[in-house]
Design an enzyme around this catalytic site. Structure first.
Site, mmCIF file in Angstrom:
data_model
loop_
_atom_site.group_PDB
_atom_site.id
_atom_site.type_symbol
_atom_site.label_atom_id
_atom_site.label_comp_id
_atom_site.label_asym_id
_atom_site.label_seq_id
_atom_site.Cartn_x
_atom_site.Cartn_y
_atom_site.Cartn_z
ATOM 1 N N LYS A 46 0.868 -1.177 0.000
ATOM 2 C CA LYS A 46 0.000 0.000 0.000
ATOM 3 C C LYS A 46 0.907 1.229 0.000
ATOM 4 C CE LYS A 46 -3.574 2.674 0.815
ATOM 5 N NZ LYS A 46 -4.694 2.842 -0.126
ATOM 6 N N GLY A 73 -8.090 7.469 -0.415
ATOM 7 C CA GLY A 73 -7.393 8.633 0.107
ATOM 8 C C GLY A 73 -6.043 8.303 0.734
ATOM 9 N N CYS A 132 -0.415 11.820 -7.696
ATOM 10 C CA CYS A 132 -0.712 12.573 -6.476
ATOM 11 C C CYS A 132 -0.613 14.052 -6.785
ATOM 12 C CB CYS A 132 0.303 12.256 -5.379
ATOM 13 S SG CYS A 132 0.312 10.543 -4.866
ATOM 14 N N ILE A 193 -1.271 0.828 -15.794
ATOM 15 C CA ILE A 193 -1.642 2.174 -15.436
ATOM 16 C C ILE A 193 -2.136 2.223 -13.998
ATOM 17 C CG2 ILE A 193 -2.240 3.130 -17.704
ATOM 18 C CD1 ILE A 193 -5.131 2.200 -17.219
ATOM 19 N N GLY A 245 -4.126 -3.270 -14.918
ATOM 20 C CA GLY A 245 -5.442 -2.754 -15.284
ATOM 21 C C GLY A 245 -6.381 -3.844 -15.736
#
Lengths: 309, 261
Positions: A46, A73, A132, A193, A245
């Site tokens: 993560k 988020g 980001c 992607i 993807g």
């Protein structure tokens, strides 16, 4: 037996299937439910940020046609807790670890990388999440601008010898340009992607099904977008490309290889079945044998040209 | 665990309410009690990539049952499954209701929230704890039990076509007149839970509620199913203090712990 071992930069992986950032936590949760991680090519963690992040208010995810939109988020423990509590456990997982880094400005990316490097971690390398917003550039995403992408790549390249992968955004005018900027500044590889900007609206309530209105679309719905991006990037750089993807089976994976990928990441599919990456390795292996290949590397970039008219 | 089980029954029990029973010996063995849920794949096709979380209505031997409403095309696909069909299930997930309070249990269910409530009701009844059951619906077509206050079962309907007219609070206020120390267990639509939460605060009554959330993985990895904690000291940078996961820290919470707004 088909050869699945691959090399990205200077790093070997036993097979070309990884699990994508944000879809597998830190790998520790999967072990807790009894999954054996030794059959994975690797795990991408993560996204880690400089400070802990709670993430966005709910609702954070919603299913859409053949996909889902998320707006988590970047909820994560932050680099300090990651280094002290989680990284040591990840090093024991028995599968290569790639740490994904996210940031809100250049300094944050650099600090996170330096703090991890400072403990001499037993990891394969880093994947940089450039989708980001750069708060110091009016919130423009790093990954939409070749100059910011190149600068960030250079900043990080000089601070590590480990595998450095830049994760590309599809939400750009020219992904080839972004890819070339990263290559020029020393990225070892690119992954493509990240999610596609999307929205989901409830027509009876007139509300967005995602708190932040816009989120990232993933899953089978975006495979065509991923394939196009991988193919464009493959045709514009020499460094290896990792395809991401909408991969749910071996045939999807083969499509990405044919488009130009040397490896793939499985993401959304893990939500249905955390062990699905292992099944995909097997299906891809069967496919390669059926195609009479000796090594999966032979499949990369083998898209046939159409006859000129 | 992920287990593929055969459907033994799939029947409508009230208007737009289905009870689906599946043979799942592995999950049944791991099942810990009312409150827990399973995550079901509506179909193998990737048109609907995600599993649907459903509260467990009962576990009897190898057979696990859920109660669901047709909400979208995923649940519509579920409603069309027939005995003998296979269905892919992840579970059991989540926590259980806390049964340790020795007070008079009052169980309140609305909509598909009645699945874990009926589950709990059976457990309390088996233990001779004389639970009071209050079920709310819009009208009589949505009810499948009988209004029997003499047997501690109270129905309410918005239009008064069955049981008391009004929402579950109408029945609760009536019941509370003749009981002493209670613990309330609730599951239902968000407006119902909010009213129960306010009632809990006003009257100092312990209430455990089971909440719903959209879910991704169901096992605490994706961070998609959060709910807001009630009293969190607001720090600049924190993780899992402002929000908590419904799939692993819930779905059962003390009403005072979480913010439903």
């Amino acid at each position: 037996m088909i050869e699945l071992k691959i090399k990205i930069g200077n790093t070997f992986f036993q097979n070309p299937v990884f699990v994508a950032s944000g879809t597998f936590g830190y790998g520790l949760e999967a072990v807790k439910i009894g999954l054996d991680l030794s059959g994975f090519g690797g795990i991408v963690s993560k996204s880690i940020t400089r400070y802990p992040r709670e993430g966005n208010p709910p609702p954070r995810l919603v299913e859409t046609a053949s996909g889902m939109i998320n707006s988590i988020g970047l909820a994560n423990v932050g680099v300090e807790k990651f280094v002290s509590d989680i990284l040591p456990e990840m090093e024991k997982l028995g599968t290569p670890v790639i740490v994904n880094i996210a940031g809100t400005d250049r300094e944050e990316y650099i600090q996170v990388l330096e703090m991890i490097e400072s403990v001499n971690p037993d990891i394969a390398g880093y994947e940089i999440n450039i989708s980001c917003p750069n708060v110091k550039q009016g919130g423009m995403e790093f990954g939409v601008d070749p100059v910011m992408t190149g600068q960030l790549t250079a900043d990080l390249r000089k601070r590590t010898n480990k595998l450095l992968i830049m994760k590309l955004s599809p939400n750009v005018t020219s992904i080839a340009e972004i890819a070339q900027a990263a290559e020029a500044e020393g990225a070892d590889a690119l992954s493509a992607i990240n999610t596609v900007v999307g929205m989901s609206i409830d027509s009876t309530t007139r509300k967005s099904n995602i708190y932040t209105y816009y989120g990232g679309l993933s899953g089978p719905a975006i495979k065509p977008v991923g394939l196009a991006c991988v193919n464009k990037v493959y045709n514009s750089v020499k460094i290896p490309v990792i395809g991401i993807g909408g991969i749910t089976n071996g045939a999807d994976m083969a499509e990405y290889f044919i488009a130009g990928a040397v490896a793939v990441q499985v993401g959304t599919a893990n939500f249905r079945d955390p062990g699905i990456a292992l099944k995909i390795v097997q299906e891809f292996s069967d496919y390669c044998e059926g195609q009479k290949l000796i090594s999966c590397m032979e499949l990369t970039g083998t898209l046939l040209k159409n006859k000129p008219t | 665990m992920i287990e593929v089980g055969q459907i033994t029954d799939n029947r409508p029990v009230a208007k737009n309410l289905f009870e689906l029973s599946i043979k799942l010996p592995g999950i049944a063995e791991l099942y810990q009690g009312p409150g827990q849920f399973v995550a079901i794949l509506p179909a193998r096709s990737w048109e609907n990539p995600l599993r649907r979380p459903m509260s467990i209505a009962s576990v009897s031997g190898d057979i696990l049952s859920i109660i669901f409403k047709i909400f979208g095309q995923g649940t519509r696909k579920l409603s069309r499954l027939r005995p003998g069909d296979a269905v892919d299930v992840l579970g059991p997930l989540g926590n259980t209701f806390d049964l340790s309070p020795a007070d008079q249990p009052i169980l309140i269910g609305g909509g598909v929230g009645l699945a874990p409530i009926l589950n709990l009701y059976d457990l309390f009844s088996q233990r001779n704890l004389e639970p009071i059951l209050i079920l709310g619906a819009r009208n009589e077509s949505e009810h499948f039990l009988e209004h029997e206050p003499e047997n501690r079962v109270w129905l309410t309907t918005d239009d008064g076509s069955d049981g008391l007219e009004g929402d579950v609070m109408v029945a609760l206020r009536k019941v509370m007149k003749s009981v002493e120390k209670v613990t309330i267990y609730g599951c239902g639509p968000e407006p119902m839970l909010k009213v129960l939460q306010a009632y809990s605060v006003e009257n100092g009554v312990q209430i455990q509620i089971s909440v719903e959330s959209y879910m991704g993985c169901g096992i605490g990895i994706c961070q998609g199913c959060v709910i807001k904690n009630e009293s969190s000291t607001v720090k600049d940078h924190s993780y899992h203090e402002k929000y908590t996961l419904v799939c692993t820290n819930g779905p059962v919470f003390n009403a005072s712990e979480i913010d439903l707004d």
